[in-house]
Write a protein that holds these residues in place. Structure first.
Motif, mmCIF file in Angstrom:
data_model
loop_
_atom_site.group_PDB
_atom_site.id
_atom_site.type_symbol
_atom_site.label_atom_id
_atom_site.label_comp_id
_atom_site.label_asym_id
_atom_site.label_seq_id
_atom_site.Cartn_x
_atom_site.Cartn_y
_atom_site.Cartn_z
ATOM 1 N N PRO A 19 0.812 -1.225 0.000
ATOM 2 C CA PRO A 19 0.000 0.000 0.000
ATOM 3 C C PRO A 19 0.847 1.278 0.000
ATOM 4 O O PRO A 19 1.989 1.285 0.434
ATOM 5 C CB PRO A 19 -0.794 -0.102 1.312
ATOM 6 C CG PRO A 19 -0.756 -1.547 1.693
ATOM 7 C CD PRO A 19 0.557 -2.057 1.196
ATOM 8 N N ASN A 20 0.247 2.334 -0.481
ATOM 9 C CA ASN A 20 0.824 3.677 -0.357
ATOM 10 C C ASN A 20 -0.302 4.653 -0.089
ATOM 11 O O ASN A 20 -1.445 4.244 0.133
ATOM 12 C CB ASN A 20 1.630 4.040 -1.610
ATOM 13 C CG ASN A 20 0.760 4.076 -2.851
ATOM 14 O OD1 ASN A 20 -0.279 4.732 -2.868
ATOM 15 N ND2 ASN A 20 1.154 3.344 -3.884
ATOM 16 N N VAL A 21 0.042 5.921 -0.122
ATOM 17 C CA VAL A 21 -0.905 6.937 0.303
ATOM 18 C C VAL A 21 -2.153 7.022 -0.583
ATOM 19 O O VAL A 21 -3.205 7.459 -0.141
ATOM 20 C CB VAL A 21 -0.182 8.300 0.400
ATOM 21 C CG1 VAL A 21 0.108 8.851 -0.985
ATOM 22 C CG2 VAL A 21 -0.936 9.274 1.250
ATOM 23 N N SER A 22 -2.042 6.598 -1.809
ATOM 24 C CA SER A 22 -3.204 6.803 -2.682
ATOM 25 C C SER A 22 -3.476 5.628 -3.624
ATOM 26 O O SER A 22 -3.935 5.815 -4.737
ATOM 27 C CB SER A 22 -3.041 8.085 -3.489
ATOM 28 O OG SER A 22 -1.888 8.039 -4.263
ATOM 29 N N GLY A 23 -3.177 4.432 -3.189
ATOM 30 C CA GLY A 23 -3.556 3.268 -3.993
ATOM 31 C C GLY A 23 -2.541 2.931 -5.058
ATOM 32 O O GLY A 23 -1.839 1.942 -4.970
ATOM 33 N N GLU A 24 -2.449 3.763 -6.055
ATOM 34 C CA GLU A 24 -1.495 3.523 -7.135
ATOM 35 C C GLU A 24 -0.792 4.827 -7.472
ATOM 36 O O GLU A 24 -1.415 5.879 -7.573
ATOM 37 C CB GLU A 24 -2.230 2.987 -8.365
ATOM 38 C CG GLU A 24 -1.312 2.407 -9.414
ATOM 39 C CD GLU A 24 -2.108 1.704 -10.516
ATOM 40 O OE1 GLU A 24 -2.873 2.401 -11.215
ATOM 41 O OE2 GLU A 24 -1.951 0.487 -10.667
ATOM 42 N N LYS A 27 3.850 2.115 -12.784
ATOM 43 C CA LYS A 27 2.977 2.236 -11.613
ATOM 44 C C LYS A 27 3.447 1.324 -10.495
ATOM 45 O O LYS A 27 4.028 0.262 -10.743
ATOM 46 C CB LYS A 27 1.547 1.830 -11.996
ATOM 47 C CG LYS A 27 0.951 2.638 -13.137
ATOM 48 C CD LYS A 27 0.494 3.984 -12.670
ATOM 49 C CE LYS A 27 -0.326 4.678 -13.771
ATOM 50 N NZ LYS A 27 -0.784 5.984 -13.361
ATOM 51 N N HIS A 28 3.157 1.747 -9.306
ATOM 52 C CA HIS A 28 3.422 0.887 -8.152
ATOM 53 C C HIS A 28 2.316 1.067 -7.130
ATOM 54 O O HIS A 28 1.610 2.069 -7.132
ATOM 55 C CB HIS A 28 4.803 1.179 -7.548
ATOM 56 C CG HIS A 28 5.004 2.588 -7.077
ATOM 57 N ND1 HIS A 28 4.735 2.991 -5.789
ATOM 58 C CD2 HIS A 28 5.449 3.698 -7.728
ATOM 59 C CE1 HIS A 28 5.025 4.286 -5.658
ATOM 60 N NE2 HIS A 28 5.450 4.741 -6.810
ATOM 61 N N GLY A 29 2.209 0.054 -6.257
ATOM 62 C CA GLY A 29 1.199 0.124 -5.211
ATOM 63 C C GLY A 29 0.123 -0.925 -5.390
ATOM 64 O O GLY A 29 -0.131 -1.388 -6.490
ATOM 65 N N GLY A 30 -0.461 -1.313 -4.269
ATOM 66 C CA GLY A 30 -1.522 -2.308 -4.261
ATOM 67 C C GLY A 30 -1.933 -2.581 -2.822
ATOM 68 O O GLY A 30 -1.781 -1.725 -1.953
#
Ligand SMILES: [Ca+2]
Ligand SMILES: [Ca+2]
Ligand SMILES: [Ca+2]
Ligand SMILES: [Ca+2]
Length: 471
Positions: free
Chosen positions: A184-189, A204-207
């Motif tokens: 996870p990060n602050v805003s999804g992706e 892109k990164h994040g999940g």
């Protein structure tokens, strides 16, 4: 390593014989029997002036009564040579979807963007030299679902470096390494920095996989990296984009890079034994909801280039008004040294702590900056600050004379924050800034101080994975 007093003289003699070699492994009675450990003995021994495996073996005999000495001597393999001399060069494929292994018998080139895509694994042998191509801005990306398996050893590390000859190298000779994960990060992706097409899916990164793994990096040095992709958009030495806690990051040095040494954008990955030498901007920069712990880290400025080269630069989010989740940075056993003189290029703080952050600083040693602390935006109140600090040594001035309380909301008294913490001091560092900035690396006054990065061990920052060369 601590030794009984009666053995100390013997050990000291052996230490002289092995110079900068790794006599810890040689001492291990269990190690003599295996070929791998024998090899390590051989490489350590080459630290002697022109020594050979056999010579080192006799030194080890004096150290441990001959049991381990025999193993070290008969290992006999040549020391790890990271110079690339005599090795054929080969480009790394630009897209890796299966398993690709980089062997140490070649010098490998990162040309343009090299991507380990979903399902791909990039394995790298110890003692492998990888060069980043300059003209094509070679850069390595481990995309979501891809892995890097870079498991070096103290004296057979993995080197990512410049193609240019020693003496004409510098920050920005090539790109750098970016790990992109599914945590996870602050805003999804989010899109990663330092690429030409930020909105492309591969950037892109994040999940929602906090335990995601992007692989293993141990005993790795990344140097002369950080090329500028577009004006003001550079790659860091090592960038973590939403990297998950299943990733192992230990004993990684970033040396002479153009932007930050290490930057985390979201994610949950922790790290141990990090070294930042001669970064252009910040040493340890955390943003976008990273939640993790760094244990044992050393950083020092040599020739920074940004307008705000800080030790830490921490943010919760780029949205000042509405931080959605917090970055939670826990930093244990850290030493950071600034230039010790006014920085003509802008302002240089030990740490700039901004909105949307939580965390804890334990046993942090900070000196040589314009001021040790600058808090901005909403950092909470003295009774309930975003980040706590304890057992730490921060040099005066704690706060800049030009600190602008109007940039804090609510206004925050940085000095009271530090002095009000448990067991914090502004003196008694046990070493000087000159000790920390010594050209050949921090002196034993620093590494033997028992403080900051060297509280647990005086000798973790040794071995072939460490270099203080800046050109
Ligand atoms: Ca930065
Ligand atoms: Ca900065
Ligand atoms: Ca401030
Ligand atoms: Ca203030």
């Amino acid at each position: 390593m601590r030794i009984l007093q009666g053995l100390f003289m013997l050990s000291a003699t052996a230490a002289v014989l092995t110079a900068c070699g790794d006599d810890v492994d040689n001492d291990d009675p269990g190690g003599g029997g295996t070929g791998n450990v024998g090899n390590t003995g051989g490489s350590g021994n080459t630290g002697n002036a022109g020594g050979t495996g056999g010579t080192g073996g006799s030194g080890n005999t004096g150290n441990t009564g001959g049991v381990a000495g025999g193993g070290g001597g008969t290992g006999g393999a040549p020391a790890c040579d990271l110079s690339g001399a005599g090795k054929a060069k080969q480009d790394i494929p630009s897209s890796i979807s299966g398993t690709t292994k980089l062997t140490s018998d070649k010098v490998w080139t990162i040309k343009g963007e090299v991507r380990v895509v979903d399902g791909g694994v990039l394995e790298i042998e110890p003692c492998t030299r990888i060069e980043g191509d300059g003209p094509s801005k070679g850069a390595l990306f481990i995309n979501r679902g891809g892995k890097i398996m870079a498991q070096g050893t103290k004296d057979a590390p993995i080197l990512f470096t410049s193609q240019l000859p020693a003496g004409s190298r510098g920050p920005g000779n090539w790109g750098g390494i970016s790990l992109l994960g599914k945590a996870p990060n602050v805003s999804g992706e989010l899109s990663i920095e330092g690429v030409t097409n930020k909105d492309a899916p591969e950037n892109k990164h994040g999940g929602n996989v906090p335990t995601d793994s992007s692989g293993v990096m141990t005993f790795v040095r990344i140097e002369f990296s950080g090329s500028e992709v577009a004006a003001g958009d550079e790659l860091n030495g090592l960038t973590f984009g939403s990297v998950g806690s299943g990733t192992v990051i230990e004993n990684v040095m970033v040396n002479s890079t153009y932007d930050d040494c290490f930057e985390w954008f979201g994610g949950t990955v922790s790290a141990k034994n990090l070294v930042c030498n001669n970064g252009g901007d910040d040493m340890f920069d955390t943003d976008d909801g990273w939640k993790g712990t760094v244990t044992n880290a050393f950083g020092r400025h040599v020739n920074p280039n940004s307008e705000d080269p800080n030790g830490y630069e921490w943010d919760g989010t780029s949205d000042k008004a509405n931080p959605t989740i917090d970055t939670e940075s826990t930093m244990i056993n850290v030493t950071m040294c600034g230039l010790g003189k006014p920085y003509a290029g802008g302002s240089m703080y030990g740490m700039v702590l901004r909105r949307g952050i939580k965390g804890m600083l334990d046993n942090n040693v900070v000196l040589g900056f314009d001021a040790s602390i600058d808090v901005r935006d909403n950092f909470g109140t003295l009774a309930s600050p975003g980040v706590s600090v304890q057992n730490s040594f921060f040099a005066l001035p704690l706060v800049s004379a030009t600190d602008d309380d109007s940039k804090e909301s609510p206004a925050f008294d940085e000095a009271a924050w530090f002095t009000g913490g448990t067991n914090n001091k502004t003196d008694g560092f046990g070493f000087t800034l000159d000790d920390c900035l010594a050209a050949n690396g921090p002196t034993t006054a620093v590494t033997g101080s028992g403080k900051g990065a060297f509280k647990e061990s005086a000798d973790w920052m040794t071995g072939l994975w460490i270099s203080w060369e800046t050109k």
